[in-house]
Design a protein around this motif. Structure first.
Motif, PDB file in Angstrom:
ATOM      1  N   SER A 118       0.847  -1.200   0.000  1.00  0.00           N
ATOM      2  CA  SER A 118       0.000   0.000   0.000  1.00  0.00           C
ATOM      3  C   SER A 118       0.880   1.246   0.000  1.00  0.00           C
ATOM      4  N   PRO A 119       0.336   2.373  -0.479  1.00  0.00           N
ATOM      5  CA  PRO A 119       1.137   3.592  -0.519  1.00  0.00           C
ATOM      6  C   PRO A 119       1.588   3.991   0.883  1.00  0.00           C
ATOM      7  N   PRO A 120       2.808   4.551   1.000  1.00  0.00           N
ATOM      8  CA  PRO A 120       3.299   4.930   2.337  1.00  0.00           C
ATOM      9  C   PRO A 120       2.516   6.122   2.876  1.00  0.00           C
ATOM     10  N   ARG A 121       2.225   6.055   4.155  1.00  0.00           N
ATOM     11  CA  ARG A 121       1.497   7.139   4.820  1.00  0.00           C
ATOM     12  C   ARG A 121       2.486   8.184   5.333  1.00  0.00           C
ATOM     13  N   HIS A 122       3.639   7.694   5.779  1.00  0.00           N
ATOM     14  CA  HIS A 122       4.632   8.577   6.399  1.00  0.00           C
ATOM     15  C   HIS A 122       6.036   8.155   5.950  1.00  0.00           C
ATOM     16  N   VAL A 123       6.778   9.065   5.336  1.00  0.00           N
ATOM     17  CA  VAL A 123       8.148   8.792   4.892  1.00  0.00           C
ATOM     18  C   VAL A 123       9.093   9.668   5.703  1.00  0.00           C
ATOM     19  N   VAL A 124      10.130   9.037   6.261  1.00  0.00           N
ATOM     20  CA  VAL A 124      11.150   9.798   6.985  1.00  0.00           C
ATOM     21  C   VAL A 124      12.422   9.821   6.141  1.00  0.00           C
ATOM     22  N   ALA A 150      10.084   9.128  17.745  1.00  0.00           N
ATOM     23  CA  ALA A 150       8.661   8.946  17.419  1.00  0.00           C
ATOM     24  C   ALA A 150       8.451   8.940  15.899  1.00  0.00           C
ATOM     25  N   ALA A 151       9.159   9.819  15.207  1.00  0.00           N
ATOM     26  CA  ALA A 151       9.007   9.863  13.743  1.00  0.00           C
ATOM     27  C   ALA A 151       9.480   8.559  13.113  1.00  0.00           C
ATOM     28  N   LEU A 152      10.621   8.054  13.594  1.00  0.00           N
ATOM     29  CA  LEU A 152      11.143   6.802  13.033  1.00  0.00           C
ATOM     30  C   LEU A 152      10.192   5.627  13.316  1.00  0.00           C
ATOM     31  N   LYS A 153       9.578   5.651  14.486  1.00  0.00           N
ATOM     32  CA  LYS A 153       8.672   4.554  14.857  1.00  0.00           C
ATOM     33  C   LYS A 153       7.344   4.637  14.112  1.00  0.00           C
ATOM     34  N   ASP A 154       7.029   5.837  13.666  1.00  0.00           N
ATOM     35  CA  ASP A 154       5.759   6.025  12.940  1.00  0.00           C
ATOM     36  C   ASP A 154       5.931   5.833  11.426  1.00  0.00           C
ATOM     37  N   ALA A 155       7.190   5.808  10.982  1.00  0.00           N
ATOM     38  CA  ALA A 155       7.444   5.818   9.533  1.00  0.00           C
ATOM     39  C   ALA A 155       7.083   4.490   8.872  1.00  0.00           C
ATOM     40  N   ASP A 156       6.528   4.591   7.685  1.00  0.00           N
ATOM     41  CA  ASP A 156       6.326   3.388   6.857  1.00  0.00           C
ATOM     42  C   ASP A 156       7.602   3.074   6.088  1.00  0.00           C
ATOM     43  N   VAL A 157       8.342   4.128   5.757  1.00  0.00           N
ATOM     44  CA  VAL A 157       9.603   3.964   5.026  1.00  0.00           C
ATOM     45  C   VAL A 157      10.599   4.990   5.566  1.00  0.00           C
ATOM     46  N   VAL A 158      11.839   4.532   5.775  1.00  0.00           N
ATOM     47  CA  VAL A 158      12.915   5.464   6.124  1.00  0.00           C
ATOM     48  C   VAL A 158      13.909   5.467   4.970  1.00  0.00           C
ATOM     49  N   ILE A 159      14.251   6.671   4.519  1.00  0.00           N
ATOM     50  CA  ILE A 159      15.204   6.823   3.421  1.00  0.00           C
ATOM     51  C   ILE A 159      16.486   7.452   3.965  1.00  0.00           C
ATOM     52  N   ALA A 212      23.816   8.352   7.118  1.00  0.00           N
ATOM     53  CA  ALA A 212      22.453   8.106   7.621  1.00  0.00           C
ATOM     54  C   ALA A 212      22.099   6.615   7.617  1.00  0.00           C
ATOM     55  N   VAL A 213      22.960   5.807   7.019  1.00  0.00           N
ATOM     56  CA  VAL A 213      22.619   4.389   6.831  1.00  0.00           C
ATOM     57  C   VAL A 213      22.450   3.655   8.155  1.00  0.00           C
ATOM     58  N   LYS A 214      23.380   3.868   9.086  1.00  0.00           N
ATOM     59  CA  LYS A 214      23.326   3.110  10.347  1.00  0.00           C
ATOM     60  C   LYS A 214      21.992   3.341  11.058  1.00  0.00           C
ATOM     61  N   THR A 215      21.570   4.586  11.131  1.00  0.00           N
ATOM     62  CA  THR A 215      20.319   4.903  11.842  1.00  0.00           C
ATOM     63  C   THR A 215      19.117   4.265  11.122  1.00  0.00           C
ATOM     64  N   ALA A 216      19.104   4.362   9.812  1.00  0.00           N
ATOM     65  CA  ALA A 216      17.988   3.762   9.061  1.00  0.00           C
ATOM     66  C   ALA A 216      18.004   2.241   9.217  1.00  0.00           C
ATOM     67  N   TRP A 217      19.197   1.664   9.161  1.00  0.00           N
ATOM     68  CA  TRP A 217      19.341   0.200   9.268  1.00  0.00           C
ATOM     69  C   TRP A 217      18.880  -0.268  10.650  1.00  0.00           C
ATOM     70  N   LEU A 218      19.308   0.458  11.702  1.00  0.00           N
ATOM     71  CA  LEU A 218      18.922   0.065  13.059  1.00  0.00           C
ATOM     72  C   LEU A 218      17.430   0.269  13.289  1.00  0.00           C
ATOM     73  N   ALA A 219      16.881   1.322  12.706  1.00  0.00           N
ATOM     74  CA  ALA A 219      15.441   1.564  12.863  1.00  0.00           C
ATOM     75  C   ALA A 219      14.642   0.392  12.283  1.00  0.00           C
ATOM     76  N   ARG A 220      15.090  -0.116  11.163  1.00  0.00           N
ATOM     77  CA  ARG A 220      14.396  -1.271  10.582  1.00  0.00           C
ATOM     78  C   ARG A 220      14.663  -2.528  11.391  1.00  0.00           C
ATOM     79  N   ARG A 221      15.920  -2.687  11.798  1.00  0.00           N
ATOM     80  CA  ARG A 221      16.332  -3.869  12.557  1.00  0.00           C
ATOM     81  C   ARG A 221      15.553  -3.982  13.878  1.00  0.00           C
ATOM     82  N   ARG A 222      15.289  -2.848  14.502  1.00  0.00           N
ATOM     83  CA  ARG A 222      14.576  -2.847  15.782  1.00  0.00           C
ATOM     84  C   ARG A 222      13.064  -2.902  15.620  1.00  0.00           C
ATOM     85  N   GLY A 223      12.625  -2.955  14.390  1.00  0.00           N
ATOM     86  CA  GLY A 223      11.192  -3.048  14.143  1.00  0.00           C
ATOM     87  C   GLY A 223      10.468  -1.736  14.234  1.00  0.00           C
TER      88      GLY A 223
END
Lengths: 448, 172
Positions: free
Chosen positions: B3-9, B117-126, B132-143
């Motif tokens: 589905s289309p992303p609601r929130h992109v960080v 809060a923004a990272l936890k609410d995001a449908d996609v992190v770019i 910026a990779v480590k933070t995006a990678w960890l945000a996904r890794r931590r669910g």
């Protein structure tokens, strides 16, 4: 090697395996030569298998030109194998912990492993998949000839492998140079280095080696005098398929002229000198002051554009300079149809011809040649109507060439345009390729 | 993504590495494709001065440094980092150390409630740059977010160019 292959002796179409990393939809400048070579073999009655990288490779790494893929002869079979799927991977779910720990260290270790496989850091790891694919293709349908097209030089490895294991002859299409740095004229790798030794070994067994111009061929002939009869010039050329231009009664309009540069915009070319000359010409000529200069092409050789080139172009925005982005080879004719004169901006080197010089010549449009006279492009355009070279790259000289080009364009007739186009007919791509393809046909034997 | 992303960080890890030229790439960036769906956009930076019109901008530059960062400054780690940056092996060592830009961003991001809060609410992190990779990678890794991408072609987000007709950066 001189024995006719089984397939050719049986009267079948000879089978050429053409190995080229930069095949469509790659957006690299060398793609056009690869495309034309595969198509020319097919048109001459060969069964052609192209071994290249998967499409996503170019989307990730060089940028892609999907429209160019439609120009591949339908008779050409294209075998695509993955190239370094990790490089350029966007999905962070596929990034390992070690890669995230230090992307720099991760890349360095990969470079070391790749270089161990073949002395070409970014491409060496492709050697094993290439050879495996070549073996499979040869087992399915025996290969009569392999043509490897650099760069990357790893493209030469399947040819050498099939020669060593099955006696298949191979051609090395160098284009520029492996050992030769065409920009400096110096050796890029020493003869005693691992790369130098591999190159010498490959050249010794190759049935032919091709180069894009005589200075590069002559350099290799001096380095390898024992190979003299096997080193050939197969210059680039313009592609009639992509360059169907409309007739024009006159160039320009009351609003002035549109000058254009089409091609990759990259580091060594004298871009600043060209732009300074343009600015000066505008201050001196009412015609040029009413005109504009547009750049069409990629900014640099990689998917991520060259920010320095972008910033430089932006500095001349108020001088009527515009960057209008890349253009597909399939659309260049429509761009040339809309412009009135060309700026040929090429790096200084007796070894650099550039591919675009042939296309420029074929348009018939007046050309301001903004490059040092010793550049090999000079020998291609010498004598062409509407060619305005510079003696050196001062703003003064460039401005004068631009003014003379503009004045010529403003008064050019349709008949003069057609005459200039006719002058370039012998520079068509097939004219360069066919003599070698026919010679190779005689080498592998067989009848159509 | 089904589905289309609601929130992109959109994460910028470095203050100066984002290449404006990226907007001139012919390939469509992933971010630009996502923006076609008109999601809510939050941009997280460390002091990047750009006009992110239409997006929420969370700037970490104003936050007080963490205890770790203060300690590193106190022991002179910054000077060592600067010296190591001047040669290749030094840069390699820096990439493994605590002042690597990726680690600095992650420490700052997890301390800031609005960013978390923004990272936890995001449908996609770019992640638009390597830092910026480590933070995006960890945000996904931590669910925290289901999807995370490295998209260097989006590095010009928030920029526009004076060059006529150039492929300008996505701005909304």
């Amino acid at each position: 090697m001189s024995e006719p292959s089984p397939a050719a002796a049986a009267g079948d179409r000879p089978h050429v395996l053409y190995v080229a990393w930069g095949f469509p939809p790659s957006r690299g400048a060398g793609m056009y030569r690869a495309l034309a070579t595969a198509n020319a073999f097919a048109a001459e009655g060969w069964e052609v298998t192209v071994l290249t990288a998967t499409r996503d490779t170019f989307e990730r790494l060089t940028g892609s030109d999907p429209a160019a893929e439609a120009a591949v002869d339908p008779a050409v079979r294209v075998e695509r194998i993955p190239f370094d799927p990790d490089r350029g991977e966007e999905d962070l779910a596929r990034w390992s912990r070690s890669r995230v720990l230090s992307p720099l260290l991760w890349n360095y270790l990969r470079w070391l492993r790749s270089s161990a496989a073949f002395p070409e850091g970014g491409y060496g790891h492709w050697r094993a998949p290439l050879i495996k694919a070549a073996e499979r293709i040869h087992a399915d349908r025996p290969v009569d000839l392999v043509v490897g097209s650099a760069n990357p030089n790893v493209d030469f490895t399947p040819g050498e492998h099939l020669h060593r294991t099955h006696g298949v002859p191979y051609v090395m299409d160098y284009r520029d140079g492996w050992s030769l740095d065409v920009y400096t004229g110096e050796r890029a790798v020493s003869r005693r280095s691992r790369a130098g030794r591999i190159e010498s070994r490959m050249l010794e067994s190759a049935v032919e080696a091709w180069f894009v111009n005589e200075p590069i061929r002559a350099w290799h002939a001096r380095e390898h005098p024992e190979l003299e009869g096997r080193l050939h010039v197969v210059s680039n050329g313009w592609d009639p398929k992509f360059l169907r231009l409309r007739p024009r009664e006159r160039l320009g309009s009351d609003d002035g002229l549109t000058f254009a540069y089409l091609g990759t915009i990259y580091g060594p070319m004298p871009l600043r000198e060209a732009l300074e000359g343009w600015r000066l010409a505008r201050s001196r000529s009412e015609l040029i002051a009413r005109s504009r200069l547009v750049f069409r092409g990629r900014l640099g050789h990689f998917a991520e554009p060259d920010a320095h080139a972008a910033a430089l172009l932006e500095q001349y925005h108020d001088d009527g300079v515009a960057y209008l982005g890349p253009v597909s080879k399939t659309e260049v004719a429509s761009v040339y149809d809309e412009v009135d004169a060309l700026l040929l901006i090429v790096s200084r080197s007796p070894f650099v011809t550039s591919g675009k010089v042939f296309e420029y010549a074929a348009t018939g449009l007046p050309i301001a040649a903004v490059h040092h006279p010793e550049t090999a492009a000079t020998s291609v355009l010498d004598g062409r109507p509407g060619w305005f070279p510079v003696a050196d790259l001062t703003a003064e000289q460039v401005a004068e060439a631009i003014q003379r080009t503009g004045e010529h364009a403003a008064t050019m007739t349709g008949a003069e345009l057609e005459a200039a186009r006719a002058w370039a007919a012998p520079l068509a791509r097939d004219e360069q390729l066919l003599p070698r393809i026919r010679a190779l046909r005689a080498l592998v034997g067989g009848a159509r | 993504m089904s589905s289309p992303p609601r929130h992109v960080v959109v994460l910028f890890g470095s203050k100066g590495s984002a290449s404006p030229g990226s907007s001139l790439a012919a390939e469509t960036s992933r971010l630009r494709s996502l923006l076609q769906e008109h999601p809510r956009v939050t941009v997280i930076t460390r002091g990047l001065e750009r006009d992110f019109a239409g997006a929420d901008h969370l700037d970490l530059a104003a936050d007080a440094p963490s205890a770790v960062d203060r300690a590193l400054v106190a022991v002179g780690a910054g000077r060592l980092h600067a010296r190591l940056r001047s040669f290749p092996l030094g840069r390699l060592l820096n990439s493994l150390g605590p002042l690597d830009e990726g680690r600095v961003l992650w420490r700052a991001a997890r301390r800031n409630g609005a960013v978390r809060a923004a990272l936890k609410d995001a449908d996609v992190v770019i992640a638009v740059d390597a830092a910026a990779v480590k933070t995006a990678w960890l945000a996904r890794r931590r669910g925290w977010t289901p999807e995370a991408y490295y998209d260097h072609r989006a590095a010009s987000f928030g920029l526009s160019f004076g060059v006529d007709g150039s492929t300008v950066a996505p701005t909304s």
